[in-house]
Design a protein around this motif. Structure first.
Motif, short mmCIF file in Angstrom:
data_model
loop_
_atom_site.label_atom_id
_atom_site.label_comp_id
_atom_site.label_asym_id
_atom_site.label_seq_id
_atom_site.Cartn_x
_atom_site.Cartn_y
_atom_site.Cartn_z
N PRO A 191 54.34 19.08 46.15
CA PRO A 191 54.92 19.65 47.37
C PRO A 191 56.28 20.27 47.09
CG PRO A 191 55.14 17.25 47.37
CD PRO A 191 54.32 17.61 46.16
N ASP A 192 56.52 21.44 47.65
CA ASP A 192 57.80 22.14 47.52
C ASP A 192 58.29 22.20 46.08
OD1 ASP A 192 57.90 22.44 50.31
OD2 ASP A 192 58.72 20.43 50.53
N PRO A 193 57.52 22.78 45.17
CA PRO A 193 57.96 22.84 43.77
C PRO A 193 59.19 23.75 43.62
CG PRO A 193 56.07 24.26 44.12
CD PRO A 193 56.26 23.50 45.40
N ILE A 194 60.06 23.39 42.70
CA ILE A 194 61.24 24.21 42.43
C ILE A 194 60.88 25.17 41.31
CG2 ILE A 194 63.67 24.18 41.76
CD1 ILE A 194 63.80 21.34 42.87
N VAL A 195 60.39 26.34 41.68
CA VAL A 195 59.94 27.34 40.72
C VAL A 195 60.49 28.70 41.11
CG1 VAL A 195 57.86 26.10 40.01
CG2 VAL A 195 57.77 27.63 41.99
N VAL A 196 60.46 29.64 40.18
CA VAL A 196 61.07 30.96 40.39
C VAL A 196 60.06 31.99 40.89
CG1 VAL A 196 62.85 30.52 38.67
CG2 VAL A 196 60.70 31.61 37.97
N ASN A 197 58.80 31.63 41.03
CA ASN A 197 57.76 32.57 41.43
C ASN A 197 57.02 32.07 42.66
OD1 ASN A 197 56.66 30.65 39.22
ND2 ASN A 197 54.84 31.29 40.35
N PRO A 198 56.35 32.97 43.41
CA PRO A 198 55.50 32.52 44.52
C PRO A 198 54.33 31.68 43.98
CG PRO A 198 55.92 34.88 44.65
CD PRO A 198 56.39 34.44 43.30
N THR A 199 53.88 30.72 44.76
CA THR A 199 52.76 29.87 44.35
C THR A 199 51.59 30.05 45.31
OG1 THR A 199 53.54 27.97 45.64
CG2 THR A 199 54.32 28.16 43.36
N ASP A 200 50.41 29.67 44.85
CA ASP A 200 49.18 29.77 45.64
C ASP A 200 48.44 28.44 45.49
OD1 ASP A 200 46.94 30.58 47.02
OD2 ASP A 200 46.12 31.77 45.37
N PRO A 201 48.88 27.39 46.20
CA PRO A 201 48.35 26.04 45.96
C PRO A 201 46.97 25.82 46.57
CG PRO A 201 50.00 25.98 47.69
CD PRO A 201 49.95 27.39 47.20
N ARG A 202 45.94 26.27 45.85
CA ARG A 202 44.57 26.11 46.31
C ARG A 202 43.72 25.55 45.17
NH1 ARG A 202 42.06 31.30 47.79
NH2 ARG A 202 43.40 32.17 46.16
N PHE A 203 42.81 24.64 45.52
CA PHE A 203 41.81 24.13 44.58
C PHE A 203 40.45 24.56 45.08
CE2 PHE A 203 38.78 20.72 43.36
CZ PHE A 203 38.77 20.96 41.99
N LEU A 204 39.75 25.37 44.29
CA LEU A 204 38.50 25.99 44.71
C LEU A 204 37.40 25.59 43.72
CD1 LEU A 204 39.97 29.55 45.40
CD2 LEU A 204 39.75 27.65 47.01
N LEU A 205 36.53 24.72 44.15
CA LEU A 205 35.42 24.24 43.31
C LEU A 205 34.16 24.95 43.77
CD1 LEU A 205 34.62 22.19 41.08
CD2 LEU A 205 34.12 20.57 42.92
N GLY A 206 33.57 25.75 42.87
CA GLY A 206 32.45 26.59 43.24
C GLY A 206 31.17 25.83 43.56
#
Length: 242
Positions: A110-125
């Protein structure tokens, strides 16, 4: 943006989790707005999501913890086994006839301290399988393709380092063996086999390859017998067109 559930909500969901199945499904629908299909079997598991849609004939076993998820969708005939933890993220999508077996940790910081936008999704086909004891970080997007298998035990997929994230992708009909490490930005192509102990550090190109090594790379084309293995159904009850 991280989602934080109140202690009262979590306590209420934990209490509902202990009830018989028919009561549990009714209370999930009426109190929490979950959409739950027919013939769904829910064990003693905590399921906490802002939005939740579970299709027909889904089975969720005992002692699973799903907490802090933005949107949870589970396709028809999917199965979640025992003692799995799924935490955080904007979206967790488990496809039709997919399976998460036991003791897996699938976590988004949650709320990672990073320099880029994130896309926190887990997609299992659809028809994909995560077996046992794996660790999957989806602080950025992790996508596992249709009928692929994260097999064996103790593999780990990491989308973040100290200050940056990159997504991870595993293609369709690919088998990933035990003790695999996938670094941020790792891409494994479709219809491949990844050998035990490999470390994937970037994008690997080409279908129908045996991938192995540290760092991993395509070692040789798959023979006809190996091609049959990756193309074989992951479940005998799976529709032919999946």
């Amino acid at each position: 943006m991280a989602r934080h559930s109140s202690k009262f909500r979590l306590a209420a969901l934990a209490a509902v989790a202990l009830l018989p199945g028919f009561l549990k499904r009714t209370l999930y629908r009426r109190l929490f707005g979950y959409r739950i299909g027919r013939r769904v079997r829910l064990g003693f598991s905590l399921i906490d999501a802002a939005e939740c849609e579970i299709a027909d004939d889904v089975s969720v076993g005992h002692l699973n913890v799903v907490v802090g998820v933005g949107r949870l969708t589970i396709g028809d005939h999917a199965r979640i086994g025992l003692l799995n933890v799924i935490r955080g993220g904007e979206e967790v999508s488990i496809g039709r006839y997919a399976e998460i077996l036991r003791m897996n940790e699938i976590n988004s910081i949650p709320d990672p301290i990073v320099v880029n936008p994130t896309d926190p999704r887990f997609l299992l086909g659809a028809g994909a399988i995560v077996t046992a004891g794996h660790k999957i970080d989806f602080t950025d997007c992790v996508r596992i393709g249709r009928r692929s298998i994260l097999g064996g035990r103790n593999s780990s997929l990491w989308t973040h380092n100290r200050q940056r994230t990159r997504p991870i992708e595993i293609g369709e009909l690919t088998y990933v063996g035990s003790e695999i490490r996938v670094a941020p930005g790792g891409v494994i192509p479709s219809r491949c086999i990844v050998g035990i102990g490999s470390v994937v550090t970037g994008r690997i190109e080409g279908e129908y390859q045996l991938i192995a090594g540290v760092p991993a790379r395509a070692r040789k084309p798959l023979g006809e017998e190996d091609r049959f293995l990756v193309e074989h159904k992951t479940r005998p009850d799976m529709p032919d067109d999946l």
